[in-house]
Design a protein around this motif. Sequence first.
Motif, PDB file in Angstrom:
ATOM      1  N   THR A 167       0.828  -1.204   0.000  1.00 56.07           N
ATOM      2  CA  THR A 167       0.000   0.000   0.000  1.00 56.07           C
ATOM      3  C   THR A 167       0.865   1.259   0.000  1.00 56.07           C
ATOM      4  OG1 THR A 167      -1.704  -1.195   1.224  1.00 56.07           O
ATOM      5  CG2 THR A 167      -1.874   1.207   1.179  1.00 56.07           C
ATOM      6  N   ALA A 168       1.873   1.298   0.862  1.00 55.23           N
ATOM      7  CA  ALA A 168       2.716   2.490   0.990  1.00 55.23           C
ATOM      8  C   ALA A 168       3.448   2.816  -0.302  1.00 55.23           C
ATOM      9  CB  ALA A 168       3.710   2.297   2.131  1.00 55.23           C
ATOM     10  N   ARG A 181      -6.741   2.563   2.536  1.00 56.72           N
ATOM     11  CA  ARG A 181      -5.633   3.394   3.008  1.00 56.72           C
ATOM     12  C   ARG A 181      -4.992   4.231   1.904  1.00 56.72           C
ATOM     13  NH1 ARG A 181      -2.363  -0.237   7.540  1.00 56.72           N
ATOM     14  NH2 ARG A 181      -4.188  -0.677   8.858  1.00 56.72           N
ATOM     15  N   LEU A 182      -5.476   4.100   0.701  1.00 57.55           N
ATOM     16  CA  LEU A 182      -4.942   4.893  -0.398  1.00 57.55           C
ATOM     17  C   LEU A 182      -5.558   6.284  -0.385  1.00 57.55           C
ATOM     18  CD1 LEU A 182      -5.134   2.279  -3.308  1.00 57.55           C
ATOM     19  CD2 LEU A 182      -3.091   2.949  -2.026  1.00 57.55           C
ATOM     20  N   CYS A 183      -4.813   7.272  -0.880  1.00 56.48           N
ATOM     21  CA  CYS A 183      -5.388   8.604  -1.058  1.00 56.48           C
ATOM     22  C   CYS A 183      -6.376   8.567  -2.222  1.00 56.48           C
ATOM     23  CB  CYS A 183      -4.293   9.633  -1.305  1.00 56.48           C
ATOM     24  SG  CYS A 183      -3.434   9.440  -2.883  1.00 56.48           S
ATOM     25  N   ALA A 184      -7.146   9.617  -2.391  1.00 54.62           N
ATOM     26  CA  ALA A 184      -8.217   9.619  -3.387  1.00 54.62           C
ATOM     27  C   ALA A 184      -7.700   9.348  -4.797  1.00 54.62           C
ATOM     28  CB  ALA A 184      -8.959  10.955  -3.337  1.00 54.62           C
ATOM     29  N   LYS A 185      -6.610   9.986  -5.188  1.00 54.07           N
ATOM     30  CA  LYS A 185      -6.083   9.803  -6.539  1.00 54.07           C
ATOM     31  C   LYS A 185      -5.589   8.371  -6.744  1.00 54.07           C
ATOM     32  CE  LYS A 185      -3.913  13.222  -8.393  1.00 54.07           C
ATOM     33  NZ  LYS A 185      -2.886  14.235  -8.761  1.00 54.07           N
ATOM     34  N   GLN A 186      -4.947   7.820  -5.728  1.00 58.82           N
ATOM     35  CA  GLN A 186      -4.447   6.460  -5.854  1.00 58.82           C
ATOM     36  C   GLN A 186      -5.583   5.444  -5.862  1.00 58.82           C
ATOM     37  OE1 GLN A 186      -1.295   5.588  -3.089  1.00 58.82           O
ATOM     38  NE2 GLN A 186      -0.037   7.305  -3.788  1.00 58.82           N
ATOM     39  N   LYS A 187      -6.688   5.763  -5.182  1.00 63.76           N
ATOM     40  CA  LYS A 187      -7.867   4.889  -5.264  1.00 63.76           C
ATOM     41  C   LYS A 187      -8.379   4.827  -6.695  1.00 63.76           C
ATOM     42  CE  LYS A 187      -9.584   5.305  -0.524  1.00 63.76           C
ATOM     43  NZ  LYS A 187     -10.640   5.855   0.364  1.00 63.76           N
ATOM     44  N   LEU A 188      -8.360   5.959  -7.383  1.00 64.82           N
ATOM     45  CA  LEU A 188      -8.774   5.980  -8.785  1.00 64.82           C
ATOM     46  C   LEU A 188      -7.850   5.103  -9.627  1.00 64.82           C
ATOM     47  CD1 LEU A 188     -10.440   7.057 -11.139  1.00 64.82           C
ATOM     48  CD2 LEU A 188      -8.916   9.052 -11.196  1.00 64.82           C
ATOM     49  N   TYR A 189      -6.528   5.224  -9.414  1.00 66.58           N
ATOM     50  CA  TYR A 189      -5.580   4.406 -10.156  1.00 66.58           C
ATOM     51  C   TYR A 189      -5.832   2.920  -9.891  1.00 66.58           C
ATOM     52  CZ  TYR A 189      -2.921   8.776 -10.668  1.00 66.58           C
ATOM     53  OH  TYR A 189      -2.535  10.050 -10.955  1.00 66.58           O
ATOM     54  N   PHE A 190      -6.093   2.592  -8.640  1.00 63.82           N
ATOM     55  CA  PHE A 190      -6.359   1.198  -8.257  1.00 63.82           C
ATOM     56  C   PHE A 190      -7.574   0.669  -9.008  1.00 63.82           C
ATOM     57  CE2 PHE A 190      -8.382  -2.066  -5.716  1.00 63.82           C
ATOM     58  CZ  PHE A 190      -7.339  -2.831  -5.238  1.00 63.82           C
ATOM     59  N   LEU A 191      -8.651   1.437  -9.022  1.00 63.88           N
ATOM     60  CA  LEU A 191      -9.876   1.001  -9.685  1.00 63.88           C
ATOM     61  C   LEU A 191      -9.674   0.841 -11.190  1.00 63.88           C
ATOM     62  CD1 LEU A 191     -12.468   3.182  -7.736  1.00 63.88           C
ATOM     63  CD2 LEU A 191     -12.112   0.709  -7.536  1.00 63.88           C
TER      64      LEU A 191
END
Length: 309
Positions: A243-244, A286-296
């Motif tokens: 995650t980090a 635990r991801l920030c908003a932008k990284q959540k988008l990348y994950f999705l």
Amino acid sequence: MNTPLVSIVMPCYCAEKTLARTVKSVLAQTMQDFELIAVDDGSKDGTGAILDALAALDARIRVLHQENAGVSGARNAGMDAARGKWMAFVDADDLLLPQGLAHLLSLDDGRAQILCAAFVMRFLEEKREQLFPCAHGALQEILESLIRGDSGLNPLYAKLYRTDFVRREGLRVPPGVSVGEDVLFNLDAFMAASSWVVEDTPVYIYEYGRDSAMMRAQADVYGRSQAMLAGIARFLAKNGLETALFRAHLDIYLRTLRRDRGRLRAAMAMGGRAADTITNGVRFSRLCAKQKLYFLVLRALPCLSYFLP
């Protein structure tokens, strides 16, 4: 038995054209308390004979001859033979600047297990040079830079490693990895270290062009980087850092794919195993908003990675 301050490990494979000049740069150091451990890794040219002749002229040069085991195997053999307080690494077609060892040793604060300086990449065909300073910061910044490959931290050269630290932690250059083996070593080294010093004075010249290892690695970048990418994924999983370091992990995949195939073909190739590898173990919450988008994007429509920066 003589105990030098620094053991310099130099893997050598079919390096007869550049070897003498590299050794000369080592012997010209202003700090002379060192041994040079040159490992002839089953060379098919005159490398072994040249090394033996050089060793006959200077007792500080120790030559190991072995059957070909690759650059990692040669470095590990040299590390096993090292007697110095510190270990350094030099490639057989590069140059160690005269003040190199002295400057690195001047960074020792009594606590650091790794001492890092900058290097200069000399582009032979273009007749230009570029300075590569190391990333500074806490462990998070260091690991991010190593994974992304965006600073002078990545290579084994232009650094000193405390020998007792290397042996206590069981650090090895991973065998069978021909691209990025130094990155994997340094990830483990910095993860294990309690203290390091980073400074931006150049101490080393890496010559890029003609038949350098880095130039050969430009062909089929993604394919040749598979062992390194798998090693990064194992490192993250072993240390619970999925995650980090999610964004840095994504960045190195995008970079290698795009260099190899261009932006569009890289996006089309990002599905399946690559997307699974990058997202595996990541704690979405635990991801920030932008990284959540990348994950999705990676989980649902990895082809949209075309639009990721």
